[in-house]
Design an enzyme around this catalytic site. Structure first.
Site, PDB file in Angstrom:
ATOM      1  N   ARG A  11      28.374  39.066  62.924  1.00 47.68           N
ATOM      2  CA  ARG A  11      27.742  39.670  64.117  1.00 47.68           C
ATOM      3  C   ARG A  11      26.438  40.380  63.759  1.00 47.68           C
ATOM      4  O   ARG A  11      26.340  41.057  62.746  1.00 47.68           O
ATOM      5  CB  ARG A  11      28.696  40.678  64.758  1.00 47.68           C
ATOM      6  CG  ARG A  11      28.017  41.493  65.859  1.00 47.68           C
ATOM      7  CD  ARG A  11      28.980  42.264  66.694  1.00 47.68           C
ATOM      8  NE  ARG A  11      29.757  43.221  65.938  1.00 47.68           N
ATOM      9  CZ  ARG A  11      30.735  43.960  66.468  1.00 47.68           C
ATOM     10  NH1 ARG A  11      31.053  43.809  67.746  1.00 47.68           N
ATOM     11  NH2 ARG A  11      31.385  44.818  65.720  1.00 47.68           N
TER      12      ARG A  11
ATOM     13  N   ARG B 228      26.437  46.089  61.727  1.00 46.79           N
ATOM     14  CA  ARG B 228      27.096  47.383  61.825  1.00 46.79           C
ATOM     15  C   ARG B 228      27.765  47.748  60.502  1.00 46.79           C
ATOM     16  O   ARG B 228      28.365  46.896  59.846  1.00 46.79           O
ATOM     17  CB  ARG B 228      28.135  47.370  62.966  1.00 46.79           C
ATOM     18  CG  ARG B 228      27.533  47.698  64.317  1.00 46.79           C
ATOM     19  CD  ARG B 228      28.456  47.442  65.489  1.00 46.79           C
ATOM     20  NE  ARG B 228      29.830  47.913  65.361  1.00 46.79           N
ATOM     21  CZ  ARG B 228      30.745  47.813  66.316  1.00 46.79           C
ATOM     22  NH1 ARG B 228      30.412  47.277  67.491  1.00 46.79           N
ATOM     23  NH2 ARG B 228      31.963  48.244  66.120  1.00 46.79           N
TER      24      ARG B 228
ATOM     25  N   LYS C  34      34.763  41.869  73.657  1.00 50.47           N
ATOM     26  CA  LYS C  34      34.729  42.847  74.767  1.00 50.47           C
ATOM     27  C   LYS C  34      33.286  43.186  75.164  1.00 50.47           C
ATOM     28  O   LYS C  34      32.949  43.164  76.340  1.00 50.47           O
ATOM     29  CB  LYS C  34      35.473  44.143  74.374  1.00 50.47           C
ATOM     30  CG  LYS C  34      36.934  43.939  74.017  1.00 50.47           C
ATOM     31  CD  LYS C  34      37.631  45.245  73.695  1.00 50.47           C
ATOM     32  CE  LYS C  34      37.108  45.974  72.480  1.00 50.47           C
ATOM     33  NZ  LYS C  34      37.255  45.255  71.193  1.00 50.47           N
TER      34      LYS C  34
ATOM     35  N   ARG D 248      40.166  48.014  60.502  1.00 48.08           N
ATOM     36  CA  ARG D 248      40.076  48.211  61.965  1.00 48.08           C
ATOM     37  C   ARG D 248      41.147  47.387  62.681  1.00 48.08           C
ATOM     38  O   ARG D 248      41.716  47.835  63.674  1.00 48.08           O
ATOM     39  CB  ARG D 248      38.688  47.813  62.466  1.00 48.08           C
ATOM     40  CG  ARG D 248      37.630  48.875  62.159  1.00 48.08           C
ATOM     41  CD  ARG D 248      36.223  48.304  62.266  1.00 48.08           C
ATOM     42  NE  ARG D 248      35.901  47.798  63.586  1.00 48.08           N
ATOM     43  CZ  ARG D 248      34.922  46.924  63.825  1.00 48.08           C
ATOM     44  NH1 ARG D 248      34.181  46.457  62.840  1.00 48.08           N
ATOM     45  NH2 ARG D 248      34.694  46.519  65.050  1.00 48.08           N
TER      46      ARG D 248
ATOM     47  N   ARG E 295      42.241  53.552  73.961  1.00 47.17           N
ATOM     48  CA  ARG E 295      42.623  52.883  72.727  1.00 47.17           C
ATOM     49  C   ARG E 295      43.907  53.461  72.149  1.00 47.17           C
ATOM     50  O   ARG E 295      44.342  53.018  71.081  1.00 47.17           O
ATOM     51  CB  ARG E 295      41.520  53.116  71.721  1.00 47.17           C
ATOM     52  CG  ARG E 295      40.845  51.897  71.196  1.00 47.17           C
ATOM     53  CD  ARG E 295      39.712  52.447  70.357  1.00 47.17           C
ATOM     54  NE  ARG E 295      39.132  51.518  69.477  1.00 47.17           N
ATOM     55  CZ  ARG E 295      38.038  50.814  69.758  1.00 47.17           C
ATOM     56  NH1 ARG E 295      37.460  50.883  70.922  1.00 47.17           N
ATOM     57  NH2 ARG E 295      37.540  50.034  68.842  1.00 47.17           N
TER      58      ARG E 295
END
Ligand code: AP5
Ligand code: MG
Length: 220
Positions: free
Chosen positions: A129, A162, A15, A173, A90
């Site tokens: 990431r 992160r 996203k 998550r 969400r």
């Protein structure tokens, strides 16, 4: 009527990566609820400290806090003609709140591209990431590496992993997404604004596919 785009998809679907490309192409503001929370945390605001308690555990920040924050952002002058939302709504309550916030500024959700990616790919993407400290630019150690390891290509700032990208938190998550956010796919399908895009293709191909569905729904 101002047109808004809602980018849906699980954690790691792409996203943020795609929002950057699309908003640059379409000259729209990019509103990422996750980025606003992280910016607040960087500045040690009360909102940032409150949100961090949820984010680091992979839980959603409560609806009332999140809705108030996004409402404030949408009231800024740059959103009066439209924007792209990444990571909001969400939950069904957030989706209802969005409809009502937008009706107050003569806006509506015109297009909801849903980036679909299977779970095993999501884990690989998130644990590899690297994110830029300064502005949140996104890289991946295998699929989209920065030119100089550890440094952002765009502004030279440090890249970091992160806190919520640890493998156990990522799995949580994804569970939270399946329970709380996945119902929005059906919610927006019923409103005839949903379009599914295969998120396993190359970054560039996914951008082209997203732009095609957005243009088909009348956002330019
Ligand atoms: P948020 O920051 O929104 O995280 P998320 O939704 O979990 O999604 P991510 O940012 O992890 O993934 P992404 O889809 O943006 O993927 P990306 O482009 O980076 O939210 C974080 C937290 O904040 C939440 O858990 C919650 O606590 C809180 N929060 C935020 N919004 C909230 C809300 N509305 N309500 C309540 N709480 C909220 O890509 C991932 C990786 O894959 C990158 O390394 C990238 O380079 C790579 N990649 C991307 N596309 C491709 C491709 N096509 N091929 C190969 N690699 C690719
Ligand atoms: Mg993101």
């Amino acid at each position: 009527m101002a047109s808004f785009i809602v980018l849906l998809g699980p954690p790691g679907a792409g996203k943020g990566t795609q929002a950057e490309a699309i908003t640059t192409e379409l000259h729209l503001p990019h509103i990422s609820s996750g980025d606003i929370f992280r910016e607040n945390l960087k500045n040690q605001t009360e909102l940032g400290k409150l949100a961090a308690g949820f984010i680091n555990k992979g839980e959603l920040v409560p609806d009332d806090v999140t809705i108030a924050m996004v409402q404030e952002r949408l009231s800024q002058p740059d959103c009066q003609t439209g924007a792209l939302l990444d990571g909001f709504p969400r939950t069904p309550a957030q989706a209802e709140a969005l409809t009502s916030i937008l009706s107050g500024i003569q806006g509506q959700v015109k297009s909801v591209p849903y980036i679909s990616v299977p779970e095993n790919v999501l884990i690989d993407r998130l644990t590899g990431r690297w994110t830029c400290r300064n502005a949140g630019h996104i890289f991946h150690e295998k699929y989209n590496p920065s030119q100089v390891p550890g440094k952002c290509d765009f502004d030279g700032s440090e890249l970091y992993q992160r806190e919520d990208d640890k493998s156990e938190t990522v799995k949580h998550r994804i569970r939270v997404y399946l329970k709380q956010t996945q119902p929005l796919i059906e919610y927006y399908r019923q409103k005839s604004v949903l379009a599914e895009v295969d998120g396993t293709k190359s970054i560039k191909q996914v951008t082209d596919d997203l732009l095609a569905v957005i243009k088909r729904n009348g956002n330019e």
